[in-house]
Design a protein around this motif. Structure first.
Motif, PDB file in Angstrom:
ATOM      1  N   UNK A  74      44.384  32.886  39.522  1.00 21.21           N
ATOM      2  CA  UNK A  74      43.640  33.978  38.893  1.00 21.21           C
ATOM      3  C   UNK A  74      42.142  33.806  39.105  1.00 21.21           C
ATOM      4  N   UNK A  75      41.646  32.589  38.931  1.00 23.98           N
ATOM      5  CA  UNK A  75      40.215  32.340  39.087  1.00 23.98           C
ATOM      6  C   UNK A  75      39.780  32.585  40.531  1.00 23.98           C
ATOM      7  N   UNK A  76      40.595  32.172  41.489  1.00 18.31           N
ATOM      8  CA  UNK A  76      40.256  32.398  42.889  1.00 18.31           C
ATOM      9  C   UNK A  76      40.170  33.894  43.184  1.00 18.31           C
ATOM     10  N   UNK A  77      41.149  34.641  42.688  1.00 18.64           N
ATOM     11  CA  UNK A  77      41.131  36.088  42.924  1.00 18.64           C
ATOM     12  C   UNK A  77      39.949  36.745  42.221  1.00 18.64           C
ATOM     13  N   UNK A  78      39.653  36.271  41.013  1.00 14.78           N
ATOM     14  CA  UNK A  78      38.550  36.865  40.255  1.00 14.78           C
ATOM     15  C   UNK A  78      37.211  36.600  40.933  1.00 14.78           C
ATOM     16  N   UNK A  79      37.020  35.413  41.487  1.00 13.57           N
ATOM     17  CA  UNK A  79      35.782  35.109  42.201  1.00 13.57           C
ATOM     18  C   UNK A  79      35.643  36.023  43.410  1.00 13.57           C
ATOM     19  N   UNK A  80      36.725  36.221  44.133  1.00 18.44           N
ATOM     20  CA  UNK A  80      36.682  37.096  45.296  1.00 18.44           C
ATOM     21  C   UNK A  80      36.334  38.530  44.900  1.00 18.44           C
ATOM     22  N   UNK A  81      36.883  38.977  43.763  1.00 14.64           N
ATOM     23  CA  UNK A  81      36.573  40.325  43.288  1.00 14.64           C
ATOM     24  C   UNK A  81      35.091  40.456  42.943  1.00 14.64           C
ATOM     25  N   UNK A  82      34.538  39.452  42.265  1.00 15.37           N
ATOM     26  CA  UNK A  82      33.124  39.500  41.886  1.00 15.37           C
ATOM     27  C   UNK A  82      32.247  39.569  43.129  1.00 15.37           C
ATOM     28  N   UNK A 112      34.455  25.021  31.955  1.00 19.27           N
ATOM     29  CA  UNK A 112      33.803  23.870  32.585  1.00 19.27           C
ATOM     30  C   UNK A 112      34.806  22.996  33.324  1.00 19.27           C
ATOM     31  N   UNK A 113      36.020  22.901  32.815  1.00 23.56           N
ATOM     32  CA  UNK A 113      37.021  22.040  33.442  1.00 23.56           C
ATOM     33  C   UNK A 113      37.595  22.650  34.716  1.00 23.56           C
ATOM     34  N   UNK A 114      37.303  23.928  34.967  1.00 30.34           N
ATOM     35  CA  UNK A 114      37.783  24.596  36.175  1.00 30.34           C
ATOM     36  C   UNK A 114      36.643  24.930  37.131  1.00 30.34           C
ATOM     37  N   UNK A 115      35.523  24.295  36.941  1.00 31.39           N
ATOM     38  CA  UNK A 115      34.358  24.586  37.758  1.00 31.39           C
ATOM     39  C   UNK A 115      34.615  24.294  39.238  1.00 31.39           C
ATOM     40  N   UNK A 116      35.363  23.220  39.555  1.00 31.95           N
ATOM     41  CA  UNK A 116      35.637  22.898  40.960  1.00 31.95           C
ATOM     42  C   UNK A 116      36.504  23.972  41.602  1.00 31.95           C
ATOM     43  N   UNK A 117      37.401  24.588  40.835  1.00 33.96           N
ATOM     44  CA  UNK A 117      38.239  25.670  41.358  1.00 33.96           C
ATOM     45  C   UNK A 117      37.363  26.879  41.689  1.00 33.96           C
ATOM     46  N   UNK A 118      36.426  27.172  40.792  1.00 33.64           N
ATOM     47  CA  UNK A 118      35.523  28.297  41.016  1.00 33.64           C
ATOM     48  C   UNK A 118      34.671  28.061  42.262  1.00 33.64           C
TER      49      UNK A 118
END
Length: 396
Positions: free
Chosen positions: A322-330, A364-370
């Motif tokens: 979800x985070x990967x897709x959301x970053x791409x959308x942004x 903060x714990x998912x910052x590397x994924x972002x």
């Protein structure tokens, strides 16, 4: 105390091990500090016939590394080798009548701390003038695990906790100058608590070393401005309920509460069983929550520790996706063709309600994924990464 770097040193030193029915992981990072002053111990199987016992500790040095390093190498021998520790009838922990009783352990730990502190003072006095002026000190938080008890040992503001049956069952208490008991001793020794520091200088009221604060004539070692006396708590083990012990320096506790860290560790244990990785996750999360200090954490898993949960693994994988897709959308929706930097992407995510973020760690714990998702579209400059650290400090 200590100077800061322009950017954090994020390389980690990690280790793992097992024995006596325990598994442990360790991770440490210098972070923003100009020097790495932490140290740690992990010993499975103690000397003098205590093969079924284990010892783990974190030492948070300040004003230098000498005291922390010396304690890392010698504190355990001062504890187990003194007569108070060895005295008294056994408590049956290992079926050996020669094992120390609970009362003997408590007395022996206290004696060991006082002995090593006095020994270090003597070492400084016998060295050349430069060493004699050494002002370093160190906190110490440790656990001694016997087959029937967990002995928590604390001197300073590092902290240890025990998770039992899904919640914090016990935690040590920080020794800070503002605490009424500590303030009274400091004032009785002729000192003062200014800006929550001993004489406006030292932020802890108990520590090993710090001999500049232990020179009051007519006062014993535990009556000085800074005391080397530890608090020792004996917790009866509960094999079915005891999950894990966490020991950490204040670089961790500055940005995470007991409950937050306990929940975060439990959630990570349900996703993967690598204790080194769990400890590394803790340190990365604390860095991005804004910790400016050295960071060290020791995780000791007991019999009731959470195991990998397929549902937790699935939710975590879905969150990453979800985070990967959301970053791409942004990035796709950026106005005027101007691609936002990583800081602005994270700022956007921080305003959104994102389901299933790790408890205690949150975004903060998912910052590397972002960051990884961002770099697939737009390579992230190093200064953006550093700014991302500063960004999270404002959201913790």
């Amino acid at each position: 105390m200590g100077a800061f770097l322009n950017k954090p040193k994020v390389e980690k030193h990690t280790a793992r091990g097992e024995g006596n029915g325990l598994r442990f992981g360790v991770s440490s990072m210098q972070g923003w500090r100009a020097e790495m002053e932490d140290a740690h111990s992990a010993v499975v199987g103690l000397p003098r016939g205590l093969a079924a016992w284990s010892f783990f500790a974190v030492y948070d040095g300040h004003a230098g590394t000498q005291v922390a390093q010396y304690c890392c190498q010698h504190l355990l021998e001062h504890i187990t080798g003194n007569a108070d520790f060895q005295a008294g009838p056994g408590d049956g922990d290992g079926g050996d009548e020669e094992e120390p009783s609970v009362e003997s352990v408590v007395r022996g730990v206290r004696t060991g701390f006082l002995q090593i502190d006095e020994h270090m003072r003597g070492l400084l006095g016998r060295r050349h003038a430069a060493c004699a002026r050494d002002r370093s000190g160190s906190t110490a938080v440790a656990v001694m695990v016997s087959p029937r008890h967990i002995f928590f040992i604390n001197c300073g503001d590092s902290r240890g906790l025990l998770s039992r049956a899904g919640a914090v069952h016990f935690s040590t208490q920080d020794h800070k100058p503002g605490d009424p008991r500590e303030r009274e001793r400091i004032q009785n020794a002729g000192g003062a608590v200014l800006v929550q520091r001993v004489n406006g200088s030292l932020a802890v009221s108990r520590a090993l070393g710090d001999f500049a604060f232990k020179r009051v004539r007519g006062k014993g070692p535990t009556e000085q401005l800074v005391s080397p006396e530890p608090e020792v708590s004996a917790i009866r083990r509960c094999p079915a309920g005891d999950e894990f012990v966490v020991l950490a320096c204040d670089g961790i506790w500055d940005v995470m509460s007991n409950d937050e860290l306990c929940d975060f560790v439990r959630s990570r244990l349900q996703v993967h069983g690598d204790l080194e990785r769990v400890c590394s996750d803790v340190i990365d999360t604390c860095l991005y929550k804004g910790s400016r200090d050295n960071m060290s954490v020791v995780l000791v898993c007991l019999g009731g520790a959470p195991s990998i949960c397929p549902e937790a693994v699935r939710r975590d994988a879905e969150l990453d996706q979800f985070l990967e897709q959301r970053v791409q959308e942004i990035l796709r929706r950026s106005s005027g063709g101007q691609i936002p930097d990583l800081v602005n992407v994270m700022r956007t995510l921080a305003t959104e309600s994102i389901p299933n973020l790790p408890p205690g760690g949150e975004l903060a714990s998912k910052r590397s994924v972002v960051e990884a998702a961002y770099n697939k579209v737009q390579p992230c400059a190093s200064e953006d990464t550093d700014n991302a650290v500063l960004f999270f400090r404002g959201f913790s």
